[in-house]
Design a protein around this motif. Sequence first.
Motif, PDB file in Angstrom:
ATOM      1  N   TYR A 101     -91.490   4.891  -8.207  1.00  0.00           N
ATOM      2  CA  TYR A 101     -90.255   5.808  -7.546  1.00  0.00           C
ATOM      3  C   TYR A 101     -89.423   4.967  -6.717  1.00  0.00           C
ATOM      4  CZ  TYR A 101     -92.868   9.739  -9.415  1.00  0.00           C
ATOM      5  OH  TYR A 101     -93.773  10.527 -10.213  1.00  0.00           O
ATOM      6  N   ALA A 102     -88.063   5.274  -6.948  1.00  0.00           N
ATOM      7  CA  ALA A 102     -87.045   4.775  -5.969  1.00  0.00           C
ATOM      8  C   ALA A 102     -86.009   5.809  -5.676  1.00  0.00           C
ATOM      9  CB  ALA A 102     -86.186   3.741  -6.840  1.00  0.00           C
ATOM     10  N   PHE A 103     -85.130   5.621  -4.586  1.00  0.00           N
ATOM     11  CA  PHE A 103     -84.208   6.352  -4.012  1.00  0.00           C
ATOM     12  C   PHE A 103     -82.996   5.781  -3.980  1.00  0.00           C
ATOM     13  CE2 PHE A 103     -88.422   6.758  -2.341  1.00  0.00           C
ATOM     14  CZ  PHE A 103     -88.597   8.363  -2.631  1.00  0.00           C
ATOM     15  N   SER A 104     -81.894   6.764  -4.336  1.00  0.00           N
ATOM     16  CA  SER A 104     -80.463   6.191  -4.273  1.00  0.00           C
ATOM     17  C   SER A 104     -79.729   6.205  -2.990  1.00  0.00           C
ATOM     18  CB  SER A 104     -79.607   6.846  -5.331  1.00  0.00           C
ATOM     19  OG  SER A 104     -79.573   8.050  -4.899  1.00  0.00           O
ATOM     20  N   GLY A 105     -80.477   6.694  -2.042  1.00  0.00           N
ATOM     21  CA  GLY A 105     -79.898   6.676  -0.433  1.00  0.00           C
ATOM     22  C   GLY A 105     -80.832   6.729   0.535  1.00  0.00           C
ATOM     23  N   VAL A 106     -80.411   6.132   1.773  1.00  0.00           N
ATOM     24  CA  VAL A 106     -81.437   6.246   2.758  1.00  0.00           C
ATOM     25  C   VAL A 106     -81.890   7.642   3.169  1.00  0.00           C
ATOM     26  CG1 VAL A 106     -81.574   5.747   5.203  1.00  0.00           C
ATOM     27  CG2 VAL A 106     -80.365   4.121   3.705  1.00  0.00           C
ATOM     28  N   GLU A 107     -80.979   8.582   3.154  1.00  0.00           N
ATOM     29  CA  GLU A 107     -81.463   9.895   3.457  1.00  0.00           C
ATOM     30  C   GLU A 107     -82.399  10.525   2.508  1.00  0.00           C
ATOM     31  OE1 GLU A 107     -79.422  14.358   4.167  1.00  0.00           O
ATOM     32  OE2 GLU A 107     -78.270  12.514   4.627  1.00  0.00           O
TER      33      GLU A 107
END
Length: 349
Positions: free
Chosen positions: A21-27
Amino acid sequence: MWVEEVMEKFMRIYKYQAHGYAFSGVEELLYSLGESAFVNMTQRSVAESLLQVGVTQRFIDDVVSAVLRASYGQSASMPAFAGAMSLAGAQGSLWSVEGGNKLVCSGLLKLTKANVIHATVTSVTLHSTEGKALYQVGYESELGSGSDFYDIVVIATPLHLDNSSSNFTFEGFNPPIDDVQGSFHPTVVSLVHGYLNSSYFGFPDPKLFPFANILTTDFPNFFCTLDNICPVNISSSFRRKQPQEAAVWRVQSPKPLFRTQLKTLFRSYYSVQTAEWQAHPLYGSRTTLPRFALHDQLFYLNALEWAASSVEVMAVAAKNVALLAYNRWYQDLDKIDQKDLMHKVKTEL
């Protein structure tokens, strides 16, 4: 307990990344770990958060402030999330790398067998081919100017207002890339080989001086920490220098030390070696959390540094960017910015 609770939730990121899993933003990343509480910790101060859980103001002034000055050179008014990471690092069980942390990076780069172009990037220009983004990276080297085309680009240097090393341009983007915000906090480390002036610290007889580390809260303000350093690999015959003997001391300060300040800390010294760099974000100088994805297949690794800054945090950010690029390239969108990941990961086991 406050720091332990924060770290326990932060450790979830390793399980998420192990499942791709990955995230496109820090928030988005912070929310997946601790929901709105983690996001709010980037806006609320360390002092406010600790007072809320029952920590006394005196403990904050005498202990917490000293730790934060030692790690970030900043005060207890800095954001709680970065402060929690700093306090976690003050509890021991830390690793040291003989020769410096830079060897971790150079060693990993060598293992990748990547083709390294020894040059300074000057521009990233967006082109498109068959509906897909294509990036032209311009650079300058000893041989002159050059450029190459890439499907995926990762910016792995801080984008902030006072970083001359990242003084390159983004061209061809509409809307333009506008993520150069905030400032960094300068740190100066001086390695001094000499005799400590123990009288300055209240010990006229240096033989009675009992400390190898000295932290400060707010006075004196010309230095943050003073450490008697020793080799990474210690043999059985190693003996730390006695207080009355000449030893190597590391002095961390916000500015280069004047000769008069060195004479305040040391009775005499043989040599001084100094390094100055933009070490950490100046927390509070940026109002929004940056994103890892600046454009289609253009990523910003250092975005997470604006939540907290450490070697471990940057390793987490690097793996997140690698997974994000991979998932986007293969259109595995179910692995990006997913909600309720704790439940999803449990059902996958």
